[in-house]
Each structure stands twice: as structure tokens, then as C-alpha cells.
Design a protein around this motif. Sequence first.
Motif, PDB file in Angstrom:
ATOM      1  N   GLU A 109      -3.106  -1.918  -6.930  1.00  0.00           N
ATOM      2  CA  GLU A 109      -1.716  -1.520  -6.672  1.00  0.00           C
ATOM      3  C   GLU A 109      -1.128  -2.316  -5.511  1.00  0.00           C
ATOM      4  OE1 GLU A 109      -0.444   2.565  -8.034  1.00  0.00           O
ATOM      5  OE2 GLU A 109      -2.012   2.973  -6.576  1.00  0.00           O
ATOM      6  N   GLU A 110      -1.936  -2.555  -4.489  1.00  0.00           N
ATOM      7  CA  GLU A 110      -1.420  -3.303  -3.338  1.00  0.00           C
ATOM      8  C   GLU A 110      -1.104  -4.739  -3.728  1.00  0.00           C
ATOM      9  OE1 GLU A 110      -3.541  -1.893   0.572  1.00  0.00           O
ATOM     10  OE2 GLU A 110      -4.939  -1.783  -1.095  1.00  0.00           O
ATOM     11  N   CYS A 111      -1.993  -5.347  -4.501  1.00  0.00           N
ATOM     12  CA  CYS A 111      -1.714  -6.702  -4.985  1.00  0.00           C
ATOM     13  C   CYS A 111      -2.562  -6.972  -6.215  1.00  0.00           C
ATOM     14  CB  CYS A 111      -2.013  -7.743  -3.903  1.00  0.00           C
ATOM     15  SG  CYS A 111      -1.498  -9.410  -4.363  1.00  0.00           S
ATOM     16  N   GLU A 112      -1.929  -7.486  -7.215  1.00  0.00           N
ATOM     17  CA  GLU A 112      -2.608  -7.946  -8.409  1.00  0.00           C
ATOM     18  C   GLU A 112      -3.696  -8.942  -7.985  1.00  0.00           C
ATOM     19  OE1 GLU A 112      -1.652  -6.968 -11.656  1.00  0.00           O
ATOM     20  OE2 GLU A 112      -3.648  -7.818 -11.598  1.00  0.00           O
ATOM     21  N   VAL A 113      -4.932  -8.753  -8.490  1.00  0.00           N
ATOM     22  CA  VAL A 113      -6.021  -9.595  -7.979  1.00  0.00           C
ATOM     23  C   VAL A 113      -5.746 -11.082  -8.232  1.00  0.00           C
ATOM     24  CG1 VAL A 113      -7.502  -9.342 -10.023  1.00  0.00           C
ATOM     25  CG2 VAL A 113      -8.523  -9.866  -7.818  1.00  0.00           C
ATOM     26  N   SER A 114      -5.111 -11.393  -9.354  1.00  0.00           N
ATOM     27  CA  SER A 114      -4.858 -12.807  -9.639  1.00  0.00           C
ATOM     28  C   SER A 114      -3.689 -13.352  -8.818  1.00  0.00           C
ATOM     29  CB  SER A 114      -4.579 -13.007 -11.134  1.00  0.00           C
ATOM     30  OG  SER A 114      -3.364 -12.380 -11.498  1.00  0.00           O
ATOM     31  N   TRP A 115      -2.983 -12.468  -8.134  1.00  0.00           N
ATOM     32  CA  TRP A 115      -1.862 -12.922  -7.289  1.00  0.00           C
ATOM     33  C   TRP A 115      -2.264 -13.077  -5.817  1.00  0.00           C
ATOM     34  CZ3 TRP A 115       3.143  -9.763  -8.965  1.00  0.00           C
ATOM     35  CH2 TRP A 115       3.425 -10.037 -10.312  1.00  0.00           C
ATOM     36  N   ILE A 116      -3.471 -12.615  -5.474  1.00  0.00           N
ATOM     37  CA  ILE A 116      -3.915 -12.734  -4.076  1.00  0.00           C
ATOM     38  C   ILE A 116      -4.105 -14.217  -3.755  1.00  0.00           C
ATOM     39  CG2 ILE A 116      -5.755 -12.219  -2.419  1.00  0.00           C
ATOM     40  CD1 ILE A 116      -6.449  -9.751  -4.125  1.00  0.00           C
ATOM     41  N   MET A 117      -3.452 -14.679  -2.702  1.00  0.00           N
ATOM     42  CA  MET A 117      -3.528 -16.099  -2.366  1.00  0.00           C
ATOM     43  C   MET A 117      -4.542 -16.330  -1.256  1.00  0.00           C
ATOM     44  SD  MET A 117       0.451 -17.120  -2.591  1.00  0.00           S
ATOM     45  CE  MET A 117       0.116 -18.761  -1.931  1.00  0.00           C
TER      46      MET A 117
END
Lengths: 458, 281
Positions: free
Chosen positions: B79-87
Motif C-alpha cells: 500500500e505504501e508503494c508498489e514494489v515494482s515502483w520502489i526506486m
Amino acid sequence: MPQRMILIGNPDNRRTAGLQNARAKLGLPPAVVLPYAGLLDGSASLAQAASLAGAASQPAGEPAPLLRLDAPGELFAVERGLIALGAPDHEEAAHGDRLLPFGHRSDPQPLSVRSALALAEQEGRQYHPSQWFRGFARLLARLRREAEELWPQPQWTNAPEDIAGMFDKRQTHRVLSAAGVPVPRLLAPPEEIAGYEALRDSMLSRRVHRVFVKLASGSGACGVVAYRINPRTGAEQAVTTVGVENYGARAPVFYNAMKLRRYTDQSAIRQVLNWLLRHGAHVEQWIAKAAYGDRTFDIRQLVVAGEACHSIARVSRTPITNLHLRSERVSVDDLGLAPGIRAEAAACAVKALAAFPRSLAAGVDVLLDSASHAPYILDMNPFGDLLYRVVHKGMDPYEWQMSRLASGSAETAEESAGSAASVAADPTGSAASGFSGAGNSGKPGGAAGSPDEGGTLR
Amino acid sequence: MSEVKLTIDYDQYENGKKMKDLLEELANSPQSGELTSLIIGDWGGAYENDSEETVETLVALKDRFPKLTSLFIGDMSFEECEVSWIMQTNLAPLLEAYPALRSFTIKGSTGLDLNPARHENLEELTIICGGLGKDVIHQIYEGSFPRLKKLELYLGVDEYGFDASLEDVLKLTEPGKFPELTYLGLKNSEIQDELAIALAEAPILDGLHTLDMSDGTLSDTGAEALLNSEKVKKLQYLDLSHHYMSDEMVNRWKSSGLNVNTDDQQDMDEDDDYRYPSLTE
């Protein structure tokens, strides 16, 4: 003599059975069941139910029957009847749509009475959510009028106008905000978000990149979309039960799937969101929920007569935690929450119901913020008491409600609904005092200030 | 053990609070000298800011956390951040800055590098992601972790960055590559069956107590190879949870006498013959 009860619902379903079993167990006479289907086809009426309940000929001082509205769902004939009742050409339209929040908005592509009654059942299909809600609000208004003709002070467990307010997520958010109850931030007022493009623009300009878009009148997970956009890459993602089938030139069919699906394709996302927004949707910030292991949870907290009772945590790997979507039920005791946090969540739910002063029972969905564990109200369910295998002080939710609300005491009978509302408000007042640390600013006394209005239906 | 988790949530991020500030506050607090485990959650808009500033800050503060043995970069929920969107960024400087580390966990593979992948004392390396790139797999292969006991890699799907071949992955299991390895997790993979078949008789199993092939698309095909392997029978624990095996295969495992986890059986989608790993995006 114990107080009689009229239950407006669908006979023979789990809710009605649960309530009747509870009454039998407590030695109360069975409720007179007034079926929605009968109300809609004209074969039954509140007056008729009242005379069955022996309440029409009551001697002075005898209690008016307790009136309970239950969920109209799960029966196609009722769904179709409500869509017909919401039609622009239905005679009920003459009364206006006073109980319908945002009733001035017109529904997209309305169906006539005749087309509505000609609908054939297709499992999961969303035929016309906004017209359905208009019809439901018209029925609620009619029942309210009829009850006022029958009794000087009708004894609703949840008054029709409150049910309409809790059923509309835009209105719920508005009422809770005004009462100082913590809710996720509104992205923008509904009239500013007409469609997909306006939604995206609003999210980007306000830097709220994660939102829930909720069909205003949806219940459960129906019509809920967890939507996020990546401002850097432009990628987007929508998680929802809403599915759509396109058949060339014919109008697309929207339906509610039993499984969550994830859309990343813009054209599909646009179609789903535009449909929701046209039927009326509430858009609020998506607050990350507290974690339980590698999953997250929210809490369904039942509140009855101003007191938090049954609760269950819904633990999920997905943003939408509704239990039929493979979420796991976990006892709130087993979440390992600090006692203060748990009490704060319960107090928040109590305060939320107190913002609807003519209601005595609702299932309130509470999330705890992932970082601060501060509670926020996600949803109010006026029919949210169907909770399986959850007990409070040895009673199931129906037994508990009947023991609290239908004990047949003279007090309930003689006093107006106002006394019931003040029962509700009392614990709220004390809970509110311990509440200041929860990021709740605004009107701490707002909810507790309403009991005076409770007895008067205007 | 003392552990701290630091997160910049939405409101803090929008109000300009930075992970750098939280780390400096922590470094200046009395507990920094005793801290053994540090978990970095969202460093603030992890979908639009990579972890570089966090890495630089941690490197600059390396002397302030002398007892740090466990480090997690990117512990955030879906919910905090889509895993594939974590930079992410190149996290290798952390390995160099903290030679006493025993355990290093990374979540998110977008922008991730481990170059050079080298640590004399590291015992556990875990990368959680929806798709691990060939480059990172190659960097680990080229690197040096002589004391590594546990290697756990979520391989994921090509749509989210898994672009390695079976051979690329199998190179990690060459004999002697990780001489002390006892726990091997090559999991959450869309080629779980192929991996299971290739690993069933691999020499690396001789040194393992645990083989973790969970969270992937394992079906009866891969399971058959594992069940027939003498090497697998010698394992102390086999994790196959989240799988697509049949009831019959699950029963065969149950009567095998092995310590195997076959929880979380997935339904084959009726109208769509497609299997998904547990964590994709």
C-alpha cells in the motif's frame, strides 16, 4: 409485554434468520417480517405489518414497535424493483428525492420503469447503481412517511434518513468530517471530478498519487477502486472487483467480479473510472494501512447503542480487505496492538456512529495508519452486523443488539428516539476526551452535541 | 538486540521531512552506539525518489552505528508503494561502509545495483522484488560473499524486470560459489518448475538445510523432480508454499515423511491457464 418488532428485509436470508433466532433465544416474540419485494410490488405495506404486530390497536402507553431496516441486497427481484422505483417516470418521483444526498444530480442514461422491470438477471452485473440508489432512497422516504402516519414517534433502530446518509459515501465523509471524526482526506468535491482526466489532473496537482475511488452507493467491495499513478513514469494501476465486457457497438456491461483484478492499461482504467464517476463516486486519499506480518488490515467494529461491541480484523495482501475476497479474519486481540491503540480505534467508531444521531447500530470500518496507528473511518455500514462467528460477552451480533435494543423496557417505550440517541452519545463524550492525540482536530464536541435533535424527525 | 525502523510517511514527505534528517537524529541519539538492526522503510516518495540520498547518508554516518549487524533498505507495504515502483540505486557502498553487517535485505529492484557485490562477513542476503534483473544476478555471481549462509532471491516475472535465463540463475549454484551456504531461496519465480528440475540433483543441495522454492509457479512438473531426488530427501526443510501443485501431489508430499511446507495452494484460473508468482508488482 415485550416490545414487538417489524423487520423490513428479505425473508429467509441469513440476516433475517439470525435476527429471528436471536429473538427466540431471548424469549422475544418473532419479528413481523415485511419483505422488500412486497413493498415494491404493492402487496405489502408498513400499515399491514403494523396491524400484524398488533401495534395498530395498541392501548395508550404500549410501546410502538421497534422498526428495523435490513439490507435489501442479494435478491434480484428487489434490485430490479428498486431500479424501477428510481426511474424518472415512476409516480414516486413526484415526492422528490429528499433523502437522496446529491439527489439533484441526474443519473446517466436512466431506465424507464418498463425497461427496468424488463431487466433479466445476470449474475454480478451492475445494472444501474445510481438509479438503484435513487429508488432505495425513495423507498426509505416512503417508509418514513408511512411510519410517521402510524406512530407519533416511530422507533427506528436506524432511521431511514441516516441509512441514506451512511449508504452514500460522499455524504458519510461530509457528515463525519463535520463531526470532527478522522477520515482520509477528500481529494476534491465530487462535482470537481467529472471523469478520468479531471481525476488524474486533480491527483497530480494536489500531489495525492494514491486514492480510493468509491461508488457513492456501493456496499462491500462493490464499486471500489484502489487507484494510483506514478508521477515520474506516468504508470498507473487500479485494483478493483469491477469488470467490464465490451460488445462492439452495444453498451458495455459492468459487473462485480468475485476476485480482485489489477488493471495497468489506461483504456481499461479510464472506462471503469469514468463509469464510477458518472454514477457518482467519492474520491479520498488512500492511506496505507497498518501491517500484520507482510499483509495489512482494517477493523470492522460493530457499534450498538453507543458502545463498541463485536469486532474483527480483516487481513489482506490486497488494498481491498472485504472478507469474500480471500481476506483472512483475525481476532483484533491477536493483532498485537497496544491497548491504547485498540481503545482509540473503538472510540473512533463510536464517535462515527454518534454523528448519525438517529441510528443505534452500524458496522464501522476503521483503518489504522501504517506509521502512526492513528485511526481513520473508512466506511459506515448501516447493515454491517452480519458477522459470522464473532461473539461479544457470549452473544452473537443479533443477540447482542436484541438484548440492548429490544428488551421491551418501559424506558425505551416512553422516551422518544432521543433517549436512545443520548444513550449513544454518553460514552462517546467520555471517549472523545481521550481522543485528542489521534490527529483529530476540528469539533470534538460535534458528535456529542446532537442528541437533542434525536427525537425529532424533520 | 535493539532495532529501529525509520519511515517518511505521506504527510511527512509532503511537509518536506527527509530520511536524511531522521538518520541524523538517530545518529545523534544515545541509542545509536548500541543499535544492532536498522530498517529503512519508505524514504519519502520512494516511487519518485531513489534511495541514493539515504545510501549516501548512511555511508557518511557509518562510524555512528558501530554495532549494526542487520540492515533493511526499502521495507514498505504494497500500500505504501508498489514494489515494482520502489526506486533503488547502487547499494554496494553500504556493504563497504558496514563491514560488520551479517544480514542485508533489499526490497525493490527498479534501479537496483550491487556493484561491487562484496562483503567479508555477510551471512544473509535477501532481495524482495517483483522481478530481479539479470545485471544484479550477474553482480552477485561476480561478487564475493565467502561467509554467506542464506541467499534468498525473489526472481519475479519479466514484466517487472526479470530478464535472466535459467542458466544465469543457475550459475549462482555452482559448487564453491558460497561455501558456507545452508539456505537457498530461488523463489517467487515464473520459471519455478524449470528451477526445481534443474536444482533437484544439483550438488549445492548437499550443503543445504533449507531449499526455499516458495511463492512461485511450482506445479506437479517441478514437484515431481524434487520428490524423486535423493538430495532433496536429505534436506531438513523444503518450503514450497504458494504453489500450483495438485491435491494428489500435496498428499504425496504429506506422506513423504519430509519436512515440507505445501501451504497456500493456488487455484488454477478456470478461464485463463496462467500461473502467477506471489509477489509481482
